[in-house]
Design a protein around this motif. Structure first.
Motif, PDB file in Angstrom:
ATOM      1  N   LEU A  43      11.609  35.146  77.553  1.00 31.94           N
ATOM      2  CA  LEU A  43      10.461  35.995  77.848  1.00 31.94           C
ATOM      3  C   LEU A  43      10.001  35.694  79.268  1.00 31.94           C
ATOM      4  O   LEU A  43       9.850  34.525  79.640  1.00 31.94           O
ATOM      5  CB  LEU A  43       9.323  35.729  76.866  1.00 31.94           C
ATOM      6  N   VAL A  44       9.781  36.734  80.041  1.00 32.58           N
ATOM      7  CA  VAL A  44       9.465  36.586  81.458  1.00 32.58           C
ATOM      8  C   VAL A  44       8.131  37.260  81.757  1.00 32.58           C
ATOM      9  O   VAL A  44       7.839  38.342  81.235  1.00 32.58           O
ATOM     10  CB  VAL A  44      10.577  37.208  82.333  1.00 32.58           C
ATOM     11  N   ASN A  45       7.323  36.609  82.596  1.00 31.44           N
ATOM     12  CA  ASN A  45       6.055  37.199  83.013  1.00 31.44           C
ATOM     13  C   ASN A  45       6.295  38.285  84.053  1.00 31.44           C
ATOM     14  O   ASN A  45       7.169  38.145  84.921  1.00 31.44           O
ATOM     15  CB  ASN A  45       5.138  36.138  83.612  1.00 31.44           C
ATOM     16  N   TYR A  46       5.529  39.346  83.979  1.00 28.76           N
ATOM     17  CA  TYR A  46       5.572  40.343  85.046  1.00 28.76           C
ATOM     18  C   TYR A  46       4.946  39.749  86.308  1.00 28.76           C
ATOM     19  O   TYR A  46       4.049  38.901  86.214  1.00 28.76           O
ATOM     20  CB  TYR A  46       4.788  41.592  84.635  1.00 28.76           C
ATOM     21  N   ALA A  97       1.213  44.156  84.967  1.00 30.83           N
ATOM     22  CA  ALA A  97       0.428  42.934  84.785  1.00 30.83           C
ATOM     23  C   ALA A  97      -1.059  43.196  84.988  1.00 30.83           C
ATOM     24  O   ALA A  97      -1.903  42.585  84.326  1.00 30.83           O
ATOM     25  CB  ALA A  97       0.902  41.861  85.753  1.00 30.83           C
ATOM     26  N   GLN A  98      -1.369  44.095  85.901  1.00 27.34           N
ATOM     27  CA  GLN A  98      -2.775  44.404  86.160  1.00 27.34           C
ATOM     28  C   GLN A  98      -3.384  45.207  85.011  1.00 27.34           C
ATOM     29  O   GLN A  98      -4.546  45.027  84.667  1.00 27.34           O
ATOM     30  CB  GLN A  98      -2.895  45.173  87.477  1.00 27.34           C
ATOM     31  N   MET A  99      -2.581  46.092  84.422  1.00 24.44           N
ATOM     32  CA  MET A  99      -3.088  46.902  83.312  1.00 24.44           C
ATOM     33  C   MET A  99      -3.098  46.137  81.995  1.00 24.44           C
ATOM     34  O   MET A  99      -3.977  46.349  81.153  1.00 24.44           O
ATOM     35  CB  MET A  99      -2.232  48.162  83.164  1.00 24.44           C
ATOM     36  N   GLN A 159       4.465  40.181  78.690  1.00 20.66           N
ATOM     37  CA  GLN A 159       5.760  39.705  79.161  1.00 20.66           C
ATOM     38  C   GLN A 159       6.831  40.733  78.823  1.00 20.66           C
ATOM     39  O   GLN A 159       6.563  41.732  78.159  1.00 20.66           O
ATOM     40  CB  GLN A 159       6.097  38.361  78.504  1.00 20.66           C
ATOM     41  N   TYR A 160       8.039  40.466  79.295  1.00 22.67           N
ATOM     42  CA  TYR A 160       9.157  41.319  78.913  1.00 22.67           C
ATOM     43  C   TYR A 160      10.333  40.460  78.475  1.00 22.67           C
ATOM     44  O   TYR A 160      10.485  39.304  78.887  1.00 22.67           O
ATOM     45  CB  TYR A 160       9.567  42.281  80.034  1.00 22.67           C
ATOM     46  N   VAL A 161      11.135  41.043  77.579  1.00 23.36           N
ATOM     47  CA  VAL A 161      12.334  40.391  77.077  1.00 23.36           C
ATOM     48  C   VAL A 161      13.445  40.554  78.103  1.00 23.36           C
ATOM     49  O   VAL A 161      13.688  41.651  78.606  1.00 23.36           O
ATOM     50  CB  VAL A 161      12.769  41.018  75.732  1.00 23.36           C
ATOM     51  N   GLN A 162      14.121  39.477  78.389  1.00 19.32           N
ATOM     52  CA  GLN A 162      15.252  39.511  79.326  1.00 19.32           C
ATOM     53  C   GLN A 162      16.495  39.004  78.603  1.00 19.32           C
ATOM     54  O   GLN A 162      16.457  37.958  77.946  1.00 19.32           O
ATOM     55  CB  GLN A 162      14.959  38.646  80.551  1.00 19.32           C
ATOM     56  N   CYS A 163      17.603  39.772  78.712  1.00 18.56           N
ATOM     57  CA  CYS A 163      18.844  39.408  78.047  1.00 18.56           C
ATOM     58  C   CYS A 163      19.957  39.190  79.055  1.00 18.56           C
ATOM     59  O   CYS A 163      19.874  39.649  80.205  1.00 18.56           O
ATOM     60  CB  CYS A 163      19.248  40.502  77.047  1.00 18.56           C
ATOM     61  N   ASP A 164      21.007  38.472  78.630  1.00 14.30           N
ATOM     62  CA  ASP A 164      22.089  38.095  79.542  1.00 14.30           C
ATOM     63  C   ASP A 164      22.829  39.291  80.117  1.00 14.30           C
ATOM     64  O   ASP A 164      23.385  39.211  81.216  1.00 14.30           O
ATOM     65  CB  ASP A 164      23.082  37.166  78.829  1.00 14.30           C
ATOM     66  N   ASP A 165      22.860  40.405  79.395  1.00 12.92           N
ATOM     67  CA  ASP A 165      23.587  41.583  79.876  1.00 12.92           C
ATOM     68  C   ASP A 165      22.745  42.482  80.766  1.00 12.92           C
ATOM     69  O   ASP A 165      23.154  43.583  81.126  1.00 12.92           O
ATOM     70  CB  ASP A 165      24.143  42.390  78.700  1.00 12.92           C
ATOM     71  N   GLY A 166      21.543  42.021  81.131  1.00  9.96           N
ATOM     72  CA  GLY A 166      20.666  42.801  81.988  1.00  9.96           C
ATOM     73  C   GLY A 166      19.664  43.662  81.246  1.00  9.96           C
ATOM     74  O   GLY A 166      18.784  44.267  81.874  1.00  9.96           O
TER      75      GLY A 166
END
Length: 219
Positions: free
Chosen positions: A162-165, A172-174, A179-186
């Protein structure tokens, strides 16, 4: 007279709760209301405890099974004197002082779950359920660990984290903290929801560890 809903599309639910805190929900089927007298094998009458409008709890005073501490606490929460409730209890809609009861409507069912959650939070306890592989469970983004399979739109991905915007991004302002999910395949997906419906056999190990729920074999 038993209260019945004339709307054929109303979903009504029966709930059972065992002493080991296994909870099970079933929707009222074509057979309609439950025959309460047939629920218990012990001799003598069972006891019906009215919890709220549209919700009753049924147990047998003669049961010699293990104490059902959650059911006992639930009765006390609704104002009853302490009871020695043992064995499996059954939750239904109003029986109208008969031996037949329909399932609970949505409001009564939601109220029961809220009351059970309050008791479990107070006691640092948790209920658990059993699911077939094709069943639906509610998974948190934080249940995933790096390397888990993350299913999205019917496609599997390898979860990275999980990555922060970025703080200066519009997202992030809204929505501070999202956060968003990030996977190895992009593959990436905003994790804006607290939980997501997921097929039981696709849920990560972290979900089962968090909930204590059990995945049953597909038979």
């Amino acid at each position: 007279m038993t209260t019945q809903d004339s709307d054929p599309f109303t979903i009504r639910t029966f709930v059972t709760l065992r002493p080991d805190r296994l909870i099970r929900e079933t929707e009222q089927g074509p057979d309609g209301p439950l025959n309460l007298a047939e629920l218990f094998s012990e001799p003598g009458p069972y006891n019906a405890v009215r919890l709220a409008r549209g919700a009753e709890m049924h147990h047998h005073p003669a049961s010699t099974d293990e104490p059902n501490d959650i059911a006992t606490a639930l009765a006390e929460l609704f104002g009853y004197d302490p009871m020695d409730i043992r064995g499996t209890v059954h939750f239904t809609g109003n029986s109208g002082e008969t031996d037949s009861a329909p399932g609970m409507d949505d409001d009564a069912y939601a109220g029961l779950l809220d009351a059970l959650a309050q008791i479990c939070n107070d006691r640092c306890a948790r209920l658990w359920r059993k699911y077939r592989p094709s069943g639906t469970v509610m998974v948190r983004p934080t249940d995933y660990a790096p390397g888990d399979t993350f299913w999205a739109f019917g496609t599997p991905h390898r979860f990275r984290g999980l990555v922060n915007y970025p703080a200066d991004s519009k997202t992030a302002q809204m929505f501070p903290g999202v956060q968003y999910v990030q996977c190895d395949d992009g593959f990436e997906m905003t994790a804006s929801g607290s939980v997501y419906p997921t097929r039981a056999d696709r849920a990560p190990a972290g979900y089962w560890q968090r909930t204590g729920n059990q995945l049953l074999p597909d038979d």
